[in-house]
Every structure is written in C-alpha cells, then in structure tokens.
Design an enzyme around this catalytic site. Structure first.
Site, short mmCIF file in Angstrom:
data_model
loop_
_atom_site.label_atom_id
_atom_site.label_comp_id
_atom_site.label_asym_id
_atom_site.label_seq_id
_atom_site.Cartn_x
_atom_site.Cartn_y
_atom_site.Cartn_z
N ASP A 274 0.74 -1.17 0.36
CA ASP A 274 -0.26 -0.08 0.09
C ASP A 274 0.83 1.07 -0.27
OD1 ASP A 274 -1.35 2.06 0.97
OD2 ASP A 274 -2.87 0.62 1.91
N HIS A 302 -3.01 -0.67 -1.98
CA HIS A 302 -4.25 -0.19 -0.81
C HIS A 302 -5.75 -0.40 -1.53
CE1 HIS A 302 -5.67 3.35 1.61
NE2 HIS A 302 -6.66 3.89 0.12
N1 STX Z 1 -7.57 8.76 1.20
C1 STX Z 1 -7.24 7.96 1.37
C2 STX Z 1 -8.74 7.38 0.83
O1 STX Z 1 -9.44 7.41 1.69
C3 STX Z 1 -5.78 9.80 1.56
C4 STX Z 1 -9.31 7.07 -0.50
N2 STX Z 1 -8.29 6.76 -1.07
N3 STX Z 1 -9.41 6.96 -2.37
C5 STX Z 1 -10.49 6.32 -1.97
O2 STX Z 1 -10.14 6.21 -0.37
C6 STX Z 1 -11.68 6.25 -2.65
C7 STX Z 1 -11.52 4.95 -3.51
C8 STX Z 1 -12.80 5.93 -2.19
C9 STX Z 1 -11.84 7.43 -3.57
#
Ligand code: STX
Length: 326
Positions: A274, A302
């Site tokens: 990730d 991730h």
């Molecule tokens: N932000 C990470 C997060 O929560 C740092 C995230 N990354 N992509 C998403 O959420 C979605 C797939 C929901 C758009």
C-alpha cells in the site's frame, strides 16, 4: 508446503441495489444522502467511504452478506449525492462523527459493526473513540491515522520514490518554487475563486491518488478519477482535512485512544504494498491495540478491490455477523 492448496479467495457478494434512501438535513448548510440495503432484520452495519470526499460506490454494499446484514451507508458532507457539493464549511471530522450518530438514531439502531477503509478507517476509529458503546465491531482496511508523517509520505516525499512517473504528473500543477510544501500549494489553488484554477489542481491531486491506489499501478486508475464532479469534491475535501491535521487535538490522537477501544472486536486488513497509506500504519495500530487482529495481504496495494483485500474483508464481515459484541 507441498500438497496443500490454499482455499480459494472469497469474492464480493452479488450486486445489490439500495432498498431505500433519503436526504437527511444535518446542519444549516448540509444535507446528506443516506441509504439502506440488505436484510432489514439483519445485524446492523455502517460502511464509511474514503477520501474524505470520495463518496459511496455501489461495490461497498457487496462486502456484506445481504441475508445477514442490514447495511447503512451515507455520502459524507460535501460529496457523492450530499449537498452542497464540495462544501468545506461545517465540514470536520467531528461533524461527520455527529452525522453518523444522527443516522444511527434515525435508523433506531443500538449498536452496529463499523466498516471503513483508508479515510473510512480514520473516521471509524474517531467514531469508536467517541462512542465505543455503539460499536459492536470494527472491520478496517488500509489504516490511515492522518499523522503528519503519513501526509508527508504520500503528498510530499516517500511514495514519490516508488511512483516517480505519477509524481511528476502530480507536481506539474504547481510551479517549481512552491513544491517545497505541496499540501499548502494545492490548498491555495483548490480554494481559489477561479473555477479553472480549482479544477486543474483537483485533477492533478486526485490523479496522483488514483494512479497509486492499486498494486497494478497507474494503468489501473479507477474511472471516476477522470470525472470533474468527483475530483473537485475529493481533492478539495481531502486537502481541507489534511491542512487541518484531521481536526485531531494532537498528532497521533487516534493511536492514543486505542486503550479505550480495546474491548471492541477489531479486524484489520492491510496490503503490504500500500503506497497511499503505508503498512507501517497498521503495524503501529496493532502494537497499540494487541487484541486487534491484523491480516497482511502480501500481494496488494491500497484499493479495497484488490483480490486479497476483498477476500480478507469478506471473511471479516462474515465473522463479525456472529462474533461481534452484539
Ligand atoms: N486518502 C485515502 C482514501 O481514503 C488519503 C481514499 N483513497 N481513495 C479513496 O479513498 C476512494 C477509493 C474512496 C476514492
């Protein structure tokens, strides 16, 4: 071990429609979209989306057995179908925690399983720290605790070494002399009164995340990262939360709350590779919360939709349906 075949990986439950939905007014400014699916008499669960500002996706319903769960989900303030779109006023972690409580009360639910990945894990932990008696269990993925070191890793320097190609596209929206502090350079543009300026910054900011989210890399960019409406809310709201350190009192506040939550059954899933929220986050949480169960996925990044992550999350929600602290 020779002769032993690992069990096949579990897949998502079949596609599921919302059985009902409504727009719930939660403040002078904000109205949020709330929906329910699954079995109205099943175990209650709430699924929290990522970002912040990412909004719901229909796949989220499919992490729960629709026969065993009553699935509640909401678009958090300013994103998805919630209004006004991309609004930053009255939009803090504690406003969202209060909204989750409003939704719980409105549904007449006493306790529920709280499910969340990435920012959804941040919000799930913040909610559990404030309202531990309402949480029957936690199913968390891609742990994100919004510490300064985590923001720095992803938005300034760290993931940049693994994805230098995507990183160049991300920083290209910012003049060289401002690249020493990308978070604030983007903040200036994402809050500009000029729509073109905001949109250009929002596209670059969001694309960086979309290109680094999957084990497969930039070619696996999810399609909504190309949509203007999605990227404006996603980039503005994420950046707003991050320049405000998640509205937490101290750096590492969530980790410090672990002792208060240790009686809650908790299952953590995290991809070894990730890049958005590094595996060390889950490791730190596990050390602070020894009773939490941690599953490391060796071939995942991730995204919640990596096959190994889906498998572990489905096993975790199945387990919680019986074994959570109901
Ligand atoms: N932000 C990470 C997060 O929560 C740092 C995230 N990354 N992509 C998403 O959420 C979605 C797939 C929901 C758009």
């Amino acid at each position: 071990m020779y002769g032993q075949t690992p069990p096949p990986r579990r897949d998502l439950y079949p596609p599921l429609e919302a059985a009902k939905s409504e727009m719930l007014k939660v403040s002078e400014i904000h109205t949020i979209y709330v929906e329910e699916s699954g079995n109205p008499a099943g175990r209650p669960a709430v699924a929290l989306h990522g970002g912040p500002g990412g909004g719901l996706s229909p796949e989220m319903r499919r992490f729960f057995d629709p026969k065993r769960y009553r699935i509640v989900m909401m678009d958090q303030r300013g994103c998805g179908r919630s209004t006004p779109h991309a609004e930053l006023r009255e939009n803090t972690t504690w406003d969202l925690v209060a909204d989750i409580e409003r939704v719980r009360e409105r549904c007449g639910i006493d306790k529920w399983v709280v499910f969340g990945g990435s920012w959804g894990s941040t919000l799930a932990l913040a909610y559990a720290a404030k309202h531990p008696e309402r949480v029957a269990g936690l199913v968390l993925r891609g742990i994100f605790m919004l510490r300064k070191s985590e923001i720095d890793w992803f938005y300034q320097q760290g993931a940049s070494h693994v994805f230098p190609d995507a990183f160049d596209r991300y920083v290209s929206a910012i003049p060289e002399e401002e690249r020493g502090d990308l978070l604030h350079a983007f903040h200036k543009r994402l809050t500009s009164p000029d729509w073109e300026t905001r949109l250009k910054a929002a596209r670059a900011w969001s694309r960086w995340e979309g290109e680094t989210i999957s084990f497969a890399g930039p070619s696996a960019l999810p399609s909504r990262f190309n949509e203007d409406r999605f990227v404006e809310a996603f980039a503005r709201i994420e950046n707003h939360y991050f320049v405000n350190n998640g509205f937490f009192e101290t750096d590492g506040w969530l980790l410090q709350q672990a002792p208060r939550m240790r009686h809650i059954p908790c299952r953590i899933t995290h991809g070894r590779y990730d890049m958005c929220t590094p595996f060390s986050n889950a490791w730190d949480l596990k050390k602070a919360w020894p009773d939490a169960e941690l599953e490391i996925i060796g071939d995942a990044g991730h995204s919640s939709l990596e096959p190994g992550i889906v498998d572990a999350l489905i096993r975790a929600t199945d387990w919680m349906a019986d074994k959570a602290a109901w």
